[in-house]
Design a protein around this motif. Structure first.
Motif, PDB file in Angstrom:
ATOM      1  N   MET A 163     -17.354  -5.218 -21.548  1.00  0.00           N
ATOM      2  CA  MET A 163     -16.262  -4.764 -20.674  1.00  0.00           C
ATOM      3  C   MET A 163     -14.940  -5.467 -20.975  1.00  0.00           C
ATOM      4  SD  MET A 163     -17.444  -2.403 -18.719  1.00  0.00           S
ATOM      5  CE  MET A 163     -16.126  -2.233 -17.535  1.00  0.00           C
ATOM      6  N   GLY A 164     -14.971  -6.408 -21.915  1.00  0.00           N
ATOM      7  CA  GLY A 164     -13.741  -7.115 -22.264  1.00  0.00           C
ATOM      8  C   GLY A 164     -13.311  -8.122 -21.222  1.00  0.00           C
ATOM      9  N   LEU A 165     -14.253  -8.561 -20.407  1.00  0.00           N
ATOM     10  CA  LEU A 165     -13.939  -9.553 -19.380  1.00  0.00           C
ATOM     11  C   LEU A 165     -14.220 -10.959 -19.924  1.00  0.00           C
ATOM     12  CD1 LEU A 165     -15.546  -7.684 -16.346  1.00  0.00           C
ATOM     13  CD2 LEU A 165     -13.115  -8.010 -16.773  1.00  0.00           C
ATOM     14  N   PRO A 166     -13.542 -11.959 -19.390  1.00  0.00           N
ATOM     15  CA  PRO A 166     -13.703 -13.307 -19.953  1.00  0.00           C
ATOM     16  C   PRO A 166     -15.074 -13.913 -19.671  1.00  0.00           C
ATOM     17  CG  PRO A 166     -12.333 -13.375 -17.991  1.00  0.00           C
ATOM     18  CD  PRO A 166     -12.584 -11.934 -18.283  1.00  0.00           C
ATOM     19  N   LEU A 167     -15.650 -14.507 -20.712  1.00  0.00           N
ATOM     20  CA  LEU A 167     -16.960 -15.154 -20.560  1.00  0.00           C
ATOM     21  C   LEU A 167     -16.889 -16.372 -19.640  1.00  0.00           C
ATOM     22  CD1 LEU A 167     -18.594 -15.077 -24.097  1.00  0.00           C
ATOM     23  CD2 LEU A 167     -19.303 -13.871 -22.053  1.00  0.00           C
ATOM     24  N   THR A 218      -3.125 -11.569 -18.221  1.00  0.00           N
ATOM     25  CA  THR A 218      -3.367 -10.810 -19.445  1.00  0.00           C
ATOM     26  C   THR A 218      -4.364  -9.691 -19.203  1.00  0.00           C
ATOM     27  OG1 THR A 218      -5.127 -12.314 -20.104  1.00  0.00           O
ATOM     28  CG2 THR A 218      -2.917 -12.792 -20.933  1.00  0.00           C
ATOM     29  N   PHE A 219      -5.146  -9.816 -18.139  1.00  0.00           N
ATOM     30  CA  PHE A 219      -6.140  -8.791 -17.846  1.00  0.00           C
ATOM     31  C   PHE A 219      -5.623  -7.759 -16.850  1.00  0.00           C
ATOM     32  CE2 PHE A 219      -8.568 -12.392 -19.270  1.00  0.00           C
ATOM     33  CZ  PHE A 219      -9.508 -11.815 -20.106  1.00  0.00           C
ATOM     34  N   GLU A 220      -4.482  -8.094 -16.269  1.00  0.00           N
ATOM     35  CA  GLU A 220      -4.023  -7.300 -15.136  1.00  0.00           C
ATOM     36  C   GLU A 220      -3.813  -5.841 -15.514  1.00  0.00           C
ATOM     37  OE1 GLU A 220      -0.959  -8.036 -11.472  1.00  0.00           O
ATOM     38  OE2 GLU A 220      -0.779  -9.181 -13.302  1.00  0.00           O
ATOM     39  N   ASN A 221      -3.226  -5.622 -16.645  1.00  0.00           N
ATOM     40  CA  ASN A 221      -2.899  -4.250 -17.015  1.00  0.00           C
ATOM     41  C   ASN A 221      -3.720  -3.770 -18.207  1.00  0.00           C
ATOM     42  OD1 ASN A 221      -0.859  -3.981 -15.024  1.00  0.00           O
ATOM     43  ND2 ASN A 221       0.416  -5.315 -16.274  1.00  0.00           N
ATOM     44  N   LYS A 222      -4.920  -4.266 -18.246  1.00  0.00           N
ATOM     45  CA  LYS A 222      -5.772  -3.906 -19.373  1.00  0.00           C
ATOM     46  C   LYS A 222      -6.305  -2.489 -19.176  1.00  0.00           C
ATOM     47  CE  LYS A 222     -10.194  -5.346 -21.197  1.00  0.00           C
ATOM     48  NZ  LYS A 222     -10.829  -4.223 -20.525  1.00  0.00           N
ATOM     49  N   VAL A 223      -5.886  -1.622 -20.015  1.00  0.00           N
ATOM     50  CA  VAL A 223      -6.304  -0.227 -19.891  1.00  0.00           C
ATOM     51  C   VAL A 223      -6.863   0.235 -21.229  1.00  0.00           C
ATOM     52  CG1 VAL A 223      -5.554   2.131 -19.456  1.00  0.00           C
ATOM     53  CG2 VAL A 223      -4.556   0.251 -18.164  1.00  0.00           C
ATOM     54  N   VAL A 224      -8.071   0.749 -21.198  1.00  0.00           N
ATOM     55  CA  VAL A 224      -8.675   1.287 -22.407  1.00  0.00           C
ATOM     56  C   VAL A 224      -8.925   2.767 -22.172  1.00  0.00           C
ATOM     57  CG1 VAL A 224     -10.609   1.114 -24.009  1.00  0.00           C
ATOM     58  CG2 VAL A 224      -9.794  -0.927 -22.831  1.00  0.00           C
ATOM     59  N   PRO A 225      -8.391   3.622 -23.012  1.00  0.00           N
ATOM     60  CA  PRO A 225      -8.606   5.067 -22.835  1.00  0.00           C
ATOM     61  C   PRO A 225     -10.094   5.394 -22.852  1.00  0.00           C
ATOM     62  CG  PRO A 225      -6.927   4.643 -24.481  1.00  0.00           C
ATOM     63  CD  PRO A 225      -7.553   3.324 -24.166  1.00  0.00           C
ATOM     64  N   PHE A 226     -10.475   6.289 -21.948  1.00  0.00           N
ATOM     65  CA  PHE A 226     -11.899   6.594 -21.806  1.00  0.00           C
ATOM     66  C   PHE A 226     -12.462   7.216 -23.084  1.00  0.00           C
ATOM     67  CE2 PHE A 226     -15.554   9.011 -20.169  1.00  0.00           C
ATOM     68  CZ  PHE A 226     -16.214   7.976 -19.537  1.00  0.00           C
ATOM     69  N   ALA A 227     -11.664   8.074 -23.725  1.00  0.00           N
ATOM     70  CA  ALA A 227     -12.137   8.698 -24.969  1.00  0.00           C
ATOM     71  C   ALA A 227     -12.455   7.639 -26.019  1.00  0.00           C
ATOM     72  CB  ALA A 227     -11.070   9.655 -25.504  1.00  0.00           C
ATOM     73  N   GLN A 228     -11.601   6.646 -26.057  1.00  0.00           N
ATOM     74  CA  GLN A 228     -11.827   5.556 -27.016  1.00  0.00           C
ATOM     75  C   GLN A 228     -13.107   4.798 -26.672  1.00  0.00           C
ATOM     76  OE1 GLN A 228      -8.437   2.913 -27.416  1.00  0.00           O
ATOM     77  NE2 GLN A 228      -9.739   1.300 -28.217  1.00  0.00           N
TER      78      GLN A 228
END
Lengths: 408, 489
Positions: free
Chosen positions: B387-391, B138-148
Motif C-alpha cells: 500500500m506504500g505505507l511506512p514500515l 509526504t503521504f498526505e497527497n499520495k494518489v495512485v491511479p486505480f488503473a495503474q
C-alpha cells in the motif's frame, strides 16, 4: 606658454560645451562610483563625501535626478568632518521621500551639518510635507529616510524621488536663496499616484543653518539645506517619532529596494517539528526561500486570525527559518502563513490544521464519534452491510434444506 | 573527536538488558511477558537517556530491515507449499478449491469487519503520528491511479517484482507456478517430485529463519521503544491512540470469532454455533497462550476429527492449509487495522478505491502467511509495503502487537476450524453424530481399544489435559498420539 594658454582655453571651451550639451544626468552617470558602506558619509575608498550616509552607487543609488547637482556640490565640500552630515541634512525635503515609504514615516532629527554650507547658500526654513501612505502595520519605516531623502533632494520639485511603490502626497515648502537664482526658493508639490493612501503624515522641518551658495548651476534649493535642527513628524496624528540615530536611518532601504523586497515573492515550507500533521498546538518549522536577501524584520503571521508568529531576517540567499507554536485553541481547517514586510504582504502559504491531539483515553476512543470523522458513516455502512449479509445467510440456511448430513 | 558518553551509556544499558532478555528466553519465560518486560524497560531507559539514544536506534532499524527481507521468501514458499500439498487435480478441484475459498472467505469477512470498525472508531485520528525519519506530509497527497494499481497487480518481471517488493504480482506468479506443478504432478509426479521436495526443504529453512527473526522481537522492542521514548514519539496522544487500536483489535477478534464465525457455522456448516465453540475452546486456549497456529495444529485436527466430526481427509488438509492461507487474525484484522491507523495518524487522504485496494491486497497477502508467533508482523509489513505505507508503523505498534498476538492466533485457529467444518459439510464429510456427542461413548470405546493395540493414546487423558488447560500436557499427548499412529501405520 602661448600654446599652453590656447590649450587651456580650448579645454575650458570644450568642457563648457560638454557641460551645456551633455544632460546633467549623464554627467552624473559618469561620475566615479561612490560607496559608503560604513555609513560615515564618506566614500569608503576615496574619502570623498557622499550625498548621504549609506550612499552606494554600485547598488544603483541615485543621489539626484536630472538637474540636481548633489554630487557636484558634495564633492567639493572641503570640510570632511561635518560635510557628511550635510547630505543627510537635506532631510527636510527628503522627509517627503520618507513619506514615500509605505509605512509610517519616521521623524528625524539630524544635527551637525553646519560646516557643509561653504559651497551653498540658502535657507530652507520650513519644509513641510503632508503625506498619506498605505501603512498597514503601523510600523515606522526608518529604512528609507536617508536614501529616499537624497532622491528627493535631487528632485525637489521634480518628483523624481517618489519612485517607490507606495505613493505619497506631499507638499514641500522650502525657501532658500541661490546666488544664481536658478532654484533659490521653491515650493514643490509632490504627488505620487501609484498607491492608495491611508495615513497622513505631516513633516515639518526647521532649518536654522542653511546658508548656501551654489557654485554649480545644478544646485537645487534642497541642496542648500545643510543643517536640520529639528524634524517633527506627525504621523497620522498619533505617532510622533524622533530619530536622531543616523545609523538607524542608514539601514532603511530605498523605495526601490522596498519594491524589490515586496516583489520578491518567496516560497514557504511549513512542517511540524515532529514530522506529524500540523494540528492545533503544533510546533512548526517555517522555512522560507526565494525572498529578497539580507532583509530584516520580515513578519510572519498566521491568518485568518492574524496571529503573529515572529520576525525573521533573511540571509544572503533570501532564505530564513522560524520555529513557532500555534495555539491549541486554533480552529481546525485551512489557515495561512503570511509573510509581511512593513505591513505589506509578500507571500502566503495555506496550511491545513487539524484539531488538537487527543490527550486522554476518553478523547482517543471517542474521536471516531465526532463530526470530524468522515469515516464514521462508511464504517457503519460496512458493518451494517456485514450484518445484513449475515442475516441473509442465516435466512437462507433456514429456507434451504440441509444436505450432506451423515451418520456414522 | 567528541564522544557522547550518555549515548554510550544508553547503549551499554541496552546491552545489559539484552543479556537479561537472553537469560529469560533460556528459562522459557513466556514470549509475551518477555516483550512486555522489554517494553517497560525500553520506556524507562528512553526517559533516562532522553535525547541520547542515537547509538541504540540502529538496532531497531536493523530488525525492521531484516523483517522486511524475509517477507518475499516467506510468501513465495508458503504459497508453493500450500498448493503443492494438493496431490491431484481432483483434490485441487474438490477439497482444495473449497478449502482455499472458505479460508479466504473467513479472512475477507475479517478484513471487512476491520475496515468497518477502524473507520467507525477513527483509530489513529488526532494521534498525529511522528515516525522516525518519516514526514507525514509526504503521504498526505499520495494518489495512485486505480488503473495503474490494477495493472500493477500482474507480474511483469518476476525478479524485479521480488526486488521491488511488489507483493501482489509476486503472489500471482507463485500461484501460477504452484498450480502448474499440481497439473504436471497429476500426470508425471516422479518428474516434478524433486521440486516438491525442494519446496518442502526450503519451507523448513525459511520457517526456521522466521522463527529466529521473531525470536529477536523482544530485543527489537527494547531498542525501538528506547529510541521512540527518547525522541518523544511516545507522547500521550500516540499512547492513547495505540490503546484504542488494541481495544478495537480485540473487539474485532471477538466479533469475528464468535459472531461472524457463528453465522458461518450455522448457515454453511449447519451446526449449532454454541456447541461448536464449546468444543473448540481447548484449541483456542492453546492458540491464545502459545500464539502459534502451527504449534496448535495437532490439537486443532484432533478436535476437528474427534469432536466436530470432520472427516480426517478434510481436517488434515484444511486445518494445516489454514496456517498458511487465510488467517483472519494475522492477515486480516491486524494488518488492516494498522494500515487504517497509519492512514488516519498520518492524515493520508484515502478514498473508496484506496480502501478497496487495501481489502484486495490484504486478501492476497493472506495467501502466503506462516503459522508461527509474530507472523502478523510479516503480513503487516507485506500489506504496508504493497500500500506504500511506512514500515515504521510496525515499529510503533510492535509493543501492542505482542499483546494482540494472543487474540490473533485464537482468531486464526477458529477461522481454520470453521473453514474445515464448512468444507466437511460441503464435501459430505461431516459426522453429525460425533458433533452431537451421540457417538461419543462409542468413540471413546474405540479409542480405548486402539489404545490397547498401541495405536492411539488415551482420549480420556487427552480430555483431562484439556480440562486442566495444561498446554504442555496436551502437546505431549498429541505428539505421542502422532508417533503411535505413525508406528501403527
Amino acid at each position: 606658454m602661448k600654446y599652453n594658454a590656447w590649450k587651456a582655453v580650448i579645454s575650458f571651451a570644450f568642457l563648457l560645451v560638454l557641460s551645456l550639451v551633455v544632460p546633467r544626468g549623464q554627467q552624473l552617470a559618469y561620475a566615479a562610483p561612490l560607496e559608503d558602506c560604513d555609513l560615515d558619509g564618506y566614500d569608503d575608498a576615496t574619502g570623498v563625501p557622499v550625498p548621504w550616509p549609506g550612499y552606494d552607487e554600485t547598488k544603483g543609488d541615485t543621489p539626484a535626478g536630472p538637474g540636481t547637482g548633489k554630487v557636484s556640490t558634495a564633492s567639493p565640500t572641503p570640510a570632511p568632518s561635518k560635510a557628511p552630515t550635510a547630505a543627510p541634512t537635506a532631510t527636510p525635503v527628503p522627509t517627503a521621500a520618507v513619506t514615500v515609504a509605505p509605512t509610517k514615516a519616521p521623524a528625524k532629527e539630524a544635527d551637525g551639518s553646519e560646516s557643509s554650507n561653504k559651497s551653498s547658500n540658502g535657507t530652507s526654513s520650513n519644509a513641510s510635507s503632508d503625506k498619506t501612505s498605505n501603512d498597514i502595520s503601523g510600523n515606522s519605516n526608518n529604512n528609507n529616510s536617508s536614501k529616499a531623502n537624497s532622491s528627493n533632494i535631487a528632485t525637489a520639485g521634480s518628483v523624481a524621488g517618489a519612485t517607490g511603490s507606495d505613493t505619497s502626497t506631499g507638499s514641500i515648502a522650502s525657501s532658500g536663496e541661490n546666488d544664481k537664482g536658478e532654484s533659490g526658493s521653491k515650493q514643490a508639490n509632490i504627488r505620487n499616484t501609484e498607491t492608495t493612501n491611508t495615513n497622513t503624515t505631516s513633516v515639518n522641518t526647521t532649518d536654522t543653518n542653511t546658508a548656501g551658495t551654489g557654485k554649480s548651476n545644478t544646485v537645487e534649493a534642497d541642496a542648500n539645506i545643510t543643517d536640520t535642527k529639528t524634524t517633527d513628524i506627525d504621523a497620522a496624528n498619533k505617532d510622533t517619532v524622533n530619530i536622531s540615530d543616523q545609523e538607524q536611518t542608514a539601514t532603511q532601504p530605498l523605495a526601490g529596494e522596498l519594491e524589490t523586497i515586496l516583489n520578491t515573492k518567496g516560497v514557504l515550507e511549513v512542517k511540524d517539528t515532529s514530522g506529524s500533521l500540523i494540528h492545533a498546538g503544533s510546533s512548526l518549522i517555517i522555512t522560507g526561500s526565494g525572498f529578497a536577501g539580507n532583509t530584516n524584520d520580515l513578519e510572519l503571521e498566521l491568518h485568518s486570525e492574524a496571529l503573529s508568529l515572529g520576525t525573521v531576517s533573511t540571509i544572503e540567499n533570501g532564505s530564513f527559518e522560524l520555529q513557532a507554536n500555534i495555539p491549541e485553541t486554533l480552529e481546525a481547517g485551512t489557515h495561512h502563513i503570511v509573510v509581511l514586510y512593513q505591513g505589506n504582504e509578500i507571500s502566503r502559504q495555506p496550511i491545513q490544521v487539524g484539531p488538537r491531539a487527543a490527550d486522554s483515553f476518553l478523547e482517543a476512543i471517542s474521536v471516531g464519534f465526532t463530526k470530524e470523522n468522515k469515516g464514521f458513516l462508511p464504517g457503519i455502512t460496512v458493518l451494517a452491510g456485514l450484518m445484513l449479509l449475515g442475516l441473509v445467510a442465516l435466512a437462507g440456511s433456514i429456507l434451504i434444506k440441509p444436505r450432506g448430513i451423515k451418520s456414522k | 573527536m567528541n564522544i557522547d558518553w550518555l549515548s554510550a551509556a544508553a547503549l551499554a544499558v541496552v546491552i545489559i538488558l539484552f543479556v537479561i532478555i537472553y537469560l529469560l528466553q533460556k528459562r522459557d519465560v513466556n514470549f509475551t511477558y518477555t516483550i512486555l518486560g522489554a517494553l517497560v524497560a525500553g520506556v524507562l531507559v528512553g526517559i533516562i537517556f532522553s535525547g541520547h539514544t542515537s547509538w541504540v536506534m540502529p538496532i531497531g532499524k536493523i530488525y525492521v530491515s531484516t523483517l522486511n527481507a524475509i517477507v518475499s521468501p516467506l510468501i513465495i514458499i508458503s504459497i508453493l507449499s500450500s498448493i503443492t500439498a494438493l496431490k491431484s487435480t481432483a483434490q485441487l478441484k474438490g477439497i482444495g478449491i473449497r478449502s482455499i475459498f472458505w479460508l479466504l472467505m473467513t479472512t475477507l469477512l475479517a478484513i471487512l469487519l476491520s475496515v468497518g470498525l477502524g473507520l467507525t472508531f477513527g483509530i489513529g485520528r488526532n494521534s498525529y503520528l511522528s515516525l522516525n525519519g518519516v514526514d507525514a506530509q509526504t503521504f498526505e497527497n499520495k494518489v495512485v491511479p486505480f488503473a495503474q494499481v490494477l495493472v500493477g497487480f500482474f507480474p511483469r518481471n518476476v525478479i524485479s517484482d521480488i526486488a521491488e517488493e511488489n507483493i501482489i504480482p509476486m503472489i500471482l506468479f507463485t500461484v501460477l507456478i504452484a498450480v502448474s506443478y499440481v497439473l504436471v504432478a497429476n500426470e508425471k509426479q516422479e518428474k516434478v517430485l524433486i521440486f516438491k521436495n525442494f519446496v518442502e526443504a526450503v519451507k523448513e529453512i525459511i520457517f526456521k529463519a522466521v522463527d529466529f527473526i521473531i525470536g529477536l522481537t523482544p530485543y527489537a522492542v527494547l531498542a525501538l521503544v528506547v529510541s521512540a521514548t527518547s525522541n518523544g514519539v511516545s507522547r500521550s496522544g500516540i499512547i492513547w491512540s495505540l490503546l484504542v487500536l488494541l481495544l478495537v483489535s480485540f473487539l474485532a477478534f471477538i466479533l469475528d470469532t464468535w459472531l461472524i464465525n457463528a453465522v458461518l457455522i450455522k448457515a454453511y456448516a449447519k451446526l449449532n454455533p454454541i456447541k461448536f465453540f464449546h468444543k473448540i475452546i481447548p484449541a483456542q486456549i492453546v492458540g491464545f497462550s502459545t500464539q502459534s497456529s502451527a504449534g496448535t495444529l495437532p490439537i486443532t485436527t484432533g478436535i476437528l476429527t474427534d469432536k466436530i466430526g470432520v472427516d480426517a481427509k478434510v481436517a488434515n488438509f484444511t486445518a494445516p492449509l489454514g496456517t498458511t492461507i487465510g488467517m483472519p487474525g494475522c492477515a486480516g484484522i491486524w494488518p488492516v487495522l494498522i494500515a487504517i491507523y497509519g492512514v488516519h495518524g498520518l492524515g493520508i487522504h484515502y478514498g473508496l478505491k484506496d480502501y478497496i485496494l487495501l481489502v484486495v491486497i490484504s486478501l492476497f497477502v493472506s495467501l502466503g502467511t506462516a503459522g508461527v508467533p509474530g507472523t502478523a508482523t510479516i503480513t503487516t509489513a507485506s500489506v504496508l509495503t504493497a500500500m506504500g505505507l511506512p514500515l515504521e508503523l510496525i515499529v510503533l505498534t510492535i509493543p501492542i502487537s505482542a499483546i494482540a498476538d494472543t487474540g490473533r492466533t485464537a482468531t486464526n485457529i477458529t477461522g481454520a476450524m470453521v473453514a474445515a467444518a464448512i468444507v466437511g459439510r460441503q464435501e459430505q464429510s461431516l459426522n453429525d453424530d460425533i458433533f452431537n456427542d451421540i457417538a461419543a461413548y462409542e468413540a471413546e470405546d474405540d479409542a480405548e481399544d486402539e489404545a490397547d493395540n498401541g495405536v492411539i493414546d488415551d482420549v480420556k487423558g487427552e480430555a483431562h489435559a484439556y480440562a486442566e488447560e495444561d498446554v504442555e500436557t496436551v502437546k505431549s499427548v498429541m505428539a505421542d498420539k502422532k508417533v503411535k499412529v505413525a508406528n501403527a501405520e
